[in-house]
Design an enzyme around this catalytic site. Structure first.
Site, PDB file in Angstrom:
ATOM      1  CE  LYS A  14       0.865   1.051   4.526  1.00  0.00           C
ATOM      2  NZ  LYS A  14       1.690   2.171   4.929  1.00  0.00           N
ATOM      3  CG  ASP A 151      -0.615  -0.287   8.732  1.00  0.00           C
ATOM      4  OD1 ASP A 151      -1.277   0.689   9.114  1.00  0.00           O
ATOM      5  OD2 ASP A 151       0.527  -0.203   8.230  1.00  0.00           O
TER       6      ASP A 151
HETATM    7  O1  C5P Z   1       0.009  -2.081  15.585  1.00  0.00           O
HETATM    8  P1  C5P Z   1       1.429  -2.352  15.224  1.00  0.00           P
HETATM    9  O2  C5P Z   1       2.003  -3.510  15.991  1.00  0.00           O
HETATM   10  O3  C5P Z   1       1.649  -2.475  13.758  1.00  0.00           O
HETATM   11  O4  C5P Z   1       2.252  -1.068  15.659  1.00  0.00           O
HETATM   12  C1  C5P Z   1       3.640  -1.078  15.835  1.00  0.00           C
HETATM   13  C2  C5P Z   1       4.041   0.097  16.693  1.00  0.00           C
HETATM   14  O5  C5P Z   1       3.811   1.315  15.969  1.00  0.00           O
HETATM   15  C3  C5P Z   1       3.223   0.255  17.962  1.00  0.00           C
HETATM   16  O6  C5P Z   1       3.788  -0.485  19.013  1.00  0.00           O
HETATM   17  C4  C5P Z   1       3.305   1.738  18.211  1.00  0.00           C
HETATM   18  O7  C5P Z   1       4.540   2.072  18.816  1.00  0.00           O
HETATM   19  C5  C5P Z   1       3.325   2.328  16.816  1.00  0.00           C
HETATM   20  N1  C5P Z   1       1.988   2.746  16.358  1.00  0.00           N
HETATM   21  C6  C5P Z   1       1.424   3.882  16.915  1.00  0.00           C
HETATM   22  N2  C5P Z   1       0.190   4.301  16.510  1.00  0.00           N
HETATM   23  C7  C5P Z   1      -0.471   3.640  15.531  1.00  0.00           C
HETATM   24  C8  C5P Z   1       0.092   2.501  14.932  1.00  0.00           C
HETATM   25  C9  C5P Z   1       1.333   2.067  15.372  1.00  0.00           C
HETATM   26  O8  C5P Z   1       2.018   4.516  17.798  1.00  0.00           O
HETATM   27  N3  C5P Z   1      -1.666   4.104  15.133  1.00  0.00           N
END
Ligand code: C5P
Length: 294
Positions: A14, A151
C-alpha cells in the site's frame, strides 16, 4: 474425510495518500487518519491448510520465506512474522486443530512503510477463513486483524480505504487507478521509532496547522493525478527525514524528474512519486507500480 486444500494468493503493498497523526493516546498508540491505496507490488503466498479435529490433536504452523536474497533475508520466518501471528490468532479464535503451511515469496521490502507484513497477515486471515472452513464474517475477521496489527484491518480491503483510530476503523472508498514510482532504501524504519520521533517533534512540525484532508479525499475519488499530486502529505515525514536525509533527497529527485507529487509511505522510508497518466522519466533505481483494484 477432509483433504488439505491449497491456494496461491497475492498480498499487495500500500501507499498512503495522506497520513495525519492526531495525537498520542494513553495506550501508547497514536490516533491517526490516513487514506491508503493498494499497489501492484505484491508478495506471493502459497498456503496449504486443513482443519480436522477428528484427525489432529494440535495445531501445526510452518513458514518458509523465499525470494530475492536482499529482501527475503530481512524477513523473519519465526513466530514474529505477521503471517504466523495472524494464523495463530485466527486458530486461537476458532479453536483449530490441523495445520497451515506457508511459502511466502517476499517482493515487498520489509520495514519500508509499504505495509508488506500487514498485507501478508490480512491475506492469511482471508485465505485461512476459507481453507479452514470457518465462515467468520467480516466483523469477526476485522477484530482478529486489529489484534495482529494496526494496519491489518485496512489491508483486508482489496481497494482504497480510509483508516482512523489507531488504523483499525476503516471505510472503503473508490480511487481510480494511478501510476506511481517508488524509491526504496537498503535500510528500514521501525513503525514504533517513527511514531516515537513524531512524539518528540510532532507539535513543532505541524501541530494545529495541519491541512484539512477533505480536498485530498475528494481529489482522490476523482482520480485526477494533477489535482492529487500537490495534496499528498504525511505527518511522519519531517521526523523521518531529519534522521534520514536521503528520504528528502529522494522526494526532491522524484519531483525534479516530473512526478506530480511525492510522499513518504507510512512510517517510511520508501517514497512514492505520483506520475502523469503517460510518459515521465523515472529516476535511476525507481520502480514503476500502479494503484487501484487488482
Ligand atoms: O500495531 P502495530 O504492531 O503495527 O504497531 C507497531 C508500533 O507502531 C506500535 O507499538 C506503536 O509504537 C506504533 N503505532 C502507533 N500508533 C499507531 C500505529 C502504530 O504509535 N496508530
Amino acid at each position: 474425510m477432509n483433504e488439505p486444500a491449497g491456494r496461491t494468493y497475492e498480498a499487495r503493498a500500500k501507499i498512503n495518500l495522506f497520513l495525519q497523526v492526531l495525537g498520542r493516546r494513553d495506550d501508547g498508540y497514536h490516533d491517526l487518519e490516513t487514506l491508503i491505496v493498494r499497489i501492484s507490488l505484491a508478495d506471493r503466498m502459497q498456503i496449504h491448510a486443513l482443519s480436522d479435529p477428528d484427525r489432529f490433536k494440535t495445531l501445526s504452523l510452518s513458514l518458509e520465506v523465499v525470494g530475492e536474497e536482499s529482501i527475503a533475508s530481512t524477513v523473519p520466518a519465526d513466530q514474529s512474522n505477521l503471517v504466523l501471528r495472524a494464523a495463530s490468532a485466527l486458530a486461537e479464535r476458532a479453536g483449530i486443530r490441523g495445520f497451515a503451511d506457508f511459502v511466502l515469496e517476499k517482493r515487498i521490502p520489509a520495514a519500508a512503510g509499504l505495509g508488506g507484513g500487514s498485507a501478508d497477515a490480512a491475506a492469511t486471515l482471508q485465505v485461512l477463513n476459507d481453507l479452514w472452513n470457518l465462515r467468520l464474517d467480516d466483523g469477526a475477521i476485522r477484530h482478529v486483524a486489529a489484534e495482529v496489527g494496526s494496519d491489518v484491518p485496512a489491508l483486508l480491503s482489496p481497494s482504497a480505504a480510509l483508516a482512523r483510530g489507531r488504523g483499525e476503523r476503516t471505510e472503503a472508498i473508490h480511487v481510480p487507478p494511478l501510476r506511481w514510482c517508488l524509491v526504496t532504501f537498503p535500510f528500514g524504519v521501525r513503525t514504533a521509532d517513527a511514531f516515537g520521533w513524531w512524539d518528540g517533534e510532532g507539535e513543532r512540525d505541524g501541530g494545529e496547522a495541519r491541512p484539512d484532508p477533505a480536498p485530498l479525499i475528494h481529489a482522490a475519488s476523482s482520480g485526477d493525478p494533477r489535482v492529487i499530486g500537490p495534496l499528498l502529505t504525511n505527518d511522519l515525514e519531517p521526523a523521518v527525514m531529519r534522521r534520514h536525509p536521503e528520504v528528502r533527497a529522494a522526494k526532491e529527485r522524484l519531483l525534479g524528474a516530473g512526478a506530480l507529487g511525492a510522499v513518504m509511505c507510512g512510517s517510511g522510508p520508501t517514497v512514492a512519486g505520483l506520475l502523469p497518466p503517460e510518459g515521465s522519466a523515472l529516476p535511476p533505481g525507481a520502480i514503476e507500480v500502479r494503484s487501484g483494484e487488482a
